[in-house]
Design an enzyme around this catalytic site. Structure first.
Site, PDB file in Angstrom:
ATOM      1  N   HIS A  12    -106.872-100.093 -37.850  1.00  0.00           N
ATOM      2  CA  HIS A  12    -106.867 -99.032 -38.867  1.00  0.00           C
ATOM      3  C   HIS A  12    -108.049 -99.295 -39.783  1.00  0.00           C
ATOM      4  CE1 HIS A  12    -102.634 -97.967 -37.829  1.00  0.00           C
ATOM      5  NE2 HIS A  12    -102.600 -99.243 -37.482  1.00  0.00           N
ATOM      6  N   GLU A 193     -92.652-101.662 -32.942  1.00  0.00           N
ATOM      7  CA  GLU A 193     -93.107-102.687 -33.900  1.00  0.00           C
ATOM      8  C   GLU A 193     -91.868-103.118 -34.693  1.00  0.00           C
ATOM      9  OE1 GLU A 193     -95.715-101.239 -36.995  1.00  0.00           O
ATOM     10  OE2 GLU A 193     -96.371-103.241 -37.589  1.00  0.00           O
ATOM     11  N   ASP A 271    -105.286-104.888 -36.041  1.00  0.00           N
ATOM     12  CA  ASP A 271    -104.445-103.968 -36.824  1.00  0.00           C
ATOM     13  C   ASP A 271    -105.045-103.686 -38.206  1.00  0.00           C
ATOM     14  OD1 ASP A 271    -102.315-102.256 -37.159  1.00  0.00           O
ATOM     15  OD2 ASP A 271    -100.780-103.784 -37.341  1.00  0.00           O
TER      16      ASP A 271
HETATM   17  N1  HPA Z   1     -97.826 -99.967 -38.447  1.00  0.00           N
HETATM   18  C1  HPA Z   1     -97.646 -98.727 -38.891  1.00  0.00           C
HETATM   19  N2  HPA Z   1     -98.528 -98.109 -39.662  1.00  0.00           N
HETATM   20  C2  HPA Z   1     -99.636 -98.748 -40.012  1.00  0.00           C
HETATM   21  C3  HPA Z   1     -99.870-100.025 -39.592  1.00  0.00           C
HETATM   22  C4  HPA Z   1     -98.924-100.672 -38.758  1.00  0.00           C
HETATM   23  O1  HPA Z   1     -99.045-101.836 -38.320  1.00  0.00           O
HETATM   24  N3  HPA Z   1    -101.075-100.382 -40.112  1.00  0.00           N
HETATM   25  C5  HPA Z   1    -101.532 -99.332 -40.815  1.00  0.00           C
HETATM   26  N4  HPA Z   1    -100.664 -98.333 -40.746  1.00  0.00           N
HETATM   27 ZN    ZN Z   2    -101.197-100.428 -36.545  1.00  0.00          ZN
END
Ligand code: HPA
Ligand code: ZN
Length: 333
Positions: A12, A193, A271
């Site tokens: 991101h 996740e 990430d």
């Molecule tokens: N998960 C969900 N949304 C997110 C993440 C993540 O790891 N990182 C930035 N937005």
């Molecule tokens: Zn992510």
């Protein structure tokens, strides 16, 4: 050690905002921060779960206002990624966050696309953008976001789904993903996740995604593991993120070795590296040190990353040949 060439597929761009740049952009744009003390900012980066991270992460983003801000953000990441061996980056961003802070999409695209073009020229790094929908804002807002992004269709290659996972299952977004598919866009989604294996099933069967972002909880469902292996669905795993957000209890308990053992097409990614303790090479070092992964497994992960990316086939072949050459060189010395 020279890092192996790799593609980074779960990143991101907003999560690459290092405290130093955050403070500089706040000063440049006259945006007040709760603190400008770098140590204090870093000390806040301790999280109980995904939501506690997202709250801090979104609160920092009003400092991004101009083309130049988005350019500087992406240029810093791309330079750091090139040093980590990244040859190809498929970069998420959240249009809704910036629109919510009053920044037009044209500004966001101009800054990010400018940095991507310069990284190609400067570092030979191939990169593209993926528009993410914030799942907690719902399906209608996602559909409006796609409509707002389509005038910039030549500046992004796909759509993804991120932000608060539990309570916002993929099934809510079936129509907007179907619309994205009809536009010829690639489709990925965060699933598994914090959400369970059912979220991964839905992302595959209802959204038709080509990759699953995270997906670590898929390991709880043997039938799902079987499906992911049979179809070689890429899973963009982010070990330092999973530890930082307590999706796993410790790195020692991370399912990455089991996922590799199960024959899943796993890739390594950072990430939100400014928040979770490091970039792609830091993730490689952490899993080498704490999970005992060796050169053979790193070679598999690197090849997987190129197989899983959305670049042209000729580029993928060239990068995989580079991995082979790096390994052959390492054996000779
Ligand atoms: N998960 C969900 N949304 C997110 C993440 C993540 O790891 N990182 C930035 N937005
Ligand atoms: Zn992510």
């Amino acid at each position: 050690m020279t890092p192996l060439p790799a593609a980074e597929l779960h990143l991101h761009i907003e999560g690459t905002l290092e405290p130093e740049l955050l403070v500089a952009l706040a000063a440049r744009n006259g945006v007040a921060l709760a603190t400008t003390d770098l140590a204090e900012l870093r000390a806040r980066y301790r999280f109980a779960d995904l939501q506690s991270f997202l709250d801090i992460y979104y609160a920092s983003l009003p400092v991004l206002r101009t083309d130049q801000d988005f350019y500087d953000l992406a240029a810093a990441y791309l330079e750091r990624a090139a040093a980590a061996g990244v040859r190809r980056a498929e970069i998420f961003f959240d249009p809704q966050t910036h629109l919510g802070y009053g920044v037009p999409l044209a500004t966001v695209f101009a800054g990010l696309s400018g940095a991507l073009a310069d990284a190609r020229a400067r570092h030979g790094l191939s990169a593209d953008l993926i528009v993410c929908f914030l799942r907690n804002l719902g399906a209608e807002a996602a559909d409006e976001t796609l409509t707002a992004a389509l005038p910039f269709r030549d500046q992004f290659i796909g759509v993804g789904l991120d932000s608060t996972e539990v309570g916002y299952p993929p099934s809510l977004f079936k129509a907007v993903f179907a619309r994205a598919a009809a536009e010829g866009l690639h489709r990925v989604a965060h699933a598994g996740e914090e959400g369970g294996p059912d979220y991964v099933w839905e992302a595959l069967d209802l959204l038709g995604v080509e990759r699953i972002d995270h997906g670590i909880r898929a390991m709880e469902d043997p039938a799902l593991v079987q499906r992911l292996r049979a179809d070689q669905v890429p899973l963009t795993v982010c070990p330092l993120s999973n530890v930082a957000l307590r999706a796993v209890n410790s790195m020692a308990e991370h399912p990455l070795p089991a996922m590799l053992e199960a024959g899943l097409r796993v890739t390594l990614n950072s990430d939100d590296p400014a928040y979770f303790g490091g970039y792609l090479d830091d993730n490689v070092a952490a899993v080498g040190r704490e999970l005992g992964l060796g050169p053979e497994q790193f070679a598999v992960l690197a090849r997987n990353s190129f197989d899983a990316c959305f670049a042209p086939a000729a580029d993928k072949r060239r990068w995989k040949a580079e991995v082979d050459a790096a390994l052959a060189g390492a054996v000779q010395h």
